[in-house]
Scaffold this motif. Structure first.
Motif, PDB file in Angstrom:
ATOM      1  N   UNK A  39      -5.024  -0.820 -46.544  1.00 34.34           N
ATOM      2  CA  UNK A  39      -3.637  -0.863 -45.877  1.00 34.34           C
ATOM      3  C   UNK A  39      -2.966  -2.139 -45.976  1.00 34.34           C
ATOM      4  N   UNK A  40      -3.720  -3.292 -45.830  1.00 38.37           N
ATOM      5  CA  UNK A  40      -3.194  -4.539 -46.032  1.00 38.37           C
ATOM      6  C   UNK A  40      -3.118  -5.282 -47.159  1.00 38.37           C
ATOM      7  N   UNK A  41      -3.755  -4.426 -48.010  1.00 40.01           N
ATOM      8  CA  UNK A  41      -3.530  -5.278 -49.542  1.00 40.01           C
ATOM      9  C   UNK A  41      -2.366  -5.238 -50.005  1.00 40.01           C
ATOM     10  N   UNK A  42      -1.885  -6.362 -50.779  1.00 40.44           N
ATOM     11  CA  UNK A  42      -0.467  -6.582 -51.299  1.00 40.44           C
ATOM     12  C   UNK A  42      -0.312  -6.318 -52.835  1.00 40.44           C
ATOM     13  N   UNK A  43      -1.773  -5.891 -53.477  1.00 40.14           N
ATOM     14  CA  UNK A  43      -1.568  -5.789 -54.785  1.00 40.14           C
ATOM     15  C   UNK A  43      -0.537  -4.753 -55.586  1.00 40.14           C
ATOM     16  N   UNK A  44      -0.518  -3.545 -54.684  1.00 45.04           N
ATOM     17  CA  UNK A  44      -0.083  -2.285 -55.241  1.00 45.04           C
ATOM     18  C   UNK A  44       0.194  -1.605 -54.011  1.00 45.04           C
ATOM     19  N   UNK A  45       1.740  -1.094 -54.118  1.00 46.00           N
ATOM     20  CA  UNK A  45       2.012  -0.310 -52.914  1.00 46.00           C
ATOM     21  C   UNK A  45       1.177   1.121 -52.653  1.00 46.00           C
ATOM     22  N   UNK A  46       1.165   1.420 -51.710  1.00 48.32           N
ATOM     23  CA  UNK A  46       0.283   2.874 -51.372  1.00 48.32           C
ATOM     24  C   UNK A  46       1.496   4.005 -51.366  1.00 48.32           C
ATOM     25  N   UNK A  47       1.074   5.076 -51.840  1.00 41.86           N
ATOM     26  CA  UNK A  47       1.682   6.311 -51.554  1.00 41.86           C
ATOM     27  C   UNK A  47       2.055   6.581 -50.183  1.00 41.86           C
ATOM     28  N   UNK A  48       3.161   6.970 -49.828  1.00 41.33           N
ATOM     29  CA  UNK A  48       3.377   7.118 -48.486  1.00 41.33           C
ATOM     30  C   UNK A  48       2.462   8.132 -47.578  1.00 41.33           C
ATOM     31  N   UNK A  49       2.208   9.151 -48.185  1.00 45.95           N
ATOM     32  CA  UNK A  49       1.339  10.136 -47.556  1.00 45.95           C
ATOM     33  C   UNK A  49       0.117   9.441 -47.567  1.00 45.95           C
ATOM     34  N   UNK A  50      -0.400   8.696 -48.463  1.00 46.10           N
ATOM     35  CA  UNK A  50      -1.866   8.237 -48.242  1.00 46.10           C
ATOM     36  C   UNK A  50      -1.782   7.166 -47.308  1.00 46.10           C
ATOM     37  N   UNK A  51      -0.587   6.280 -47.140  1.00 47.84           N
ATOM     38  CA  UNK A  51      -0.546   5.361 -46.069  1.00 47.84           C
ATOM     39  C   UNK A  51      -0.597   5.954 -44.737  1.00 47.84           C
ATOM     40  N   UNK A  52       0.047   7.175 -44.253  1.00 48.51           N
ATOM     41  CA  UNK A  52       0.217   7.879 -43.172  1.00 48.51           C
ATOM     42  C   UNK A  52      -1.209   8.418 -42.791  1.00 48.51           C
ATOM     43  N   UNK A  53      -1.930   8.994 -43.821  1.00 45.79           N
ATOM     44  CA  UNK A  53      -3.338   9.491 -43.700  1.00 45.79           C
ATOM     45  C   UNK A  53      -4.503   8.253 -43.056  1.00 45.79           C
ATOM     46  N   UNK A  54      -4.185   7.188 -43.905  1.00 44.78           N
ATOM     47  CA  UNK A  54      -5.059   5.896 -43.428  1.00 44.78           C
ATOM     48  C   UNK A  54      -4.546   5.600 -42.249  1.00 44.78           C
ATOM     49  N   UNK A  55      -3.479   5.375 -41.808  1.00 44.62           N
ATOM     50  CA  UNK A  55      -3.050   4.908 -40.441  1.00 44.62           C
ATOM     51  C   UNK A  55      -3.508   5.952 -39.236  1.00 44.62           C
ATOM     52  N   UNK A  56      -3.702   7.363 -39.748  1.00 43.36           N
ATOM     53  CA  UNK A  56      -4.034   8.182 -38.528  1.00 43.36           C
ATOM     54  C   UNK A  56      -5.484   8.124 -38.355  1.00 43.36           C
ATOM     55  N   UNK A  57      -5.840   7.917 -39.572  1.00 43.98           N
ATOM     56  CA  UNK A  57      -7.485   7.835 -39.289  1.00 43.98           C
ATOM     57  C   UNK A  57      -8.064   6.500 -38.661  1.00 43.98           C
TER      58      UNK A  57
END
Length: 132
Positions: free
Chosen positions: A92-110
């Motif tokens: 989530x914190x890396x800045x090399x490439x943006x995450x897909x919104x759905x993937x980011x949401x799943x990671x934050x929930x986990x």
């Protein structure tokens, strides 16, 4: 990449080199591929080994979604909530490439479930989005 190597032959556009090649990014990519094959094709379950290999991969390729997700999943399967959360957060914190919104949401929930103290042995691992 060709440091310490010497050209020994050339055949048209093909060059033959002698020596030891150093390509850390290429090695990280190949290692990630091998781990995914181990998990998904060979049904491997040595999660300590998976975590050890993927730690090396994400050190060089923090933007690798498949490696970051599977690293968190490996720690989750080992019952290590702190390292699982760290692996998911690193992605989530890396800045090399943006995450897909759905993937980011799943990671934050986990991460939120882990932070709330949920027992890692009862948590389902995240689905690797690159396997879709």
């Amino acid at each position: 990449m060709f440091k310490g190597m010497r050209r020994v032959a050339r055949f048209g556009y093909i060059t033959v080199w002698r020596g030891r090649q150093s390509n850390p990014m290429g090695r990280a990519g190949a290692m990630s591929d091998e781990v995914m094959e181990y998990i998904y094709r060979k049904n491997g379950d040595d999660w300590q080994r998976v975590a050890r290999c993927l730690e090396q991969v994400v050190a060089l390729r923090p933007q690798a979604v498949d490696a970051g997700v599977e690293l968190g999943n490996a720690y989750l399967r080992l019952g290590d909530a702190a390292h699982a959360a760290r692996a998911y957060r690193r992605l989530l914190e890396q800045e090399k490439a943006p995450l897909d919104a759905k993937v980011e949401q799943q990671l934050r929930a986990q991460v939120a479930r882990i932070d709330a103290g949920e027992d890692p042995s009862t948590m389902a691992p995240l689905r690797n989005p690159w396997m879709e």
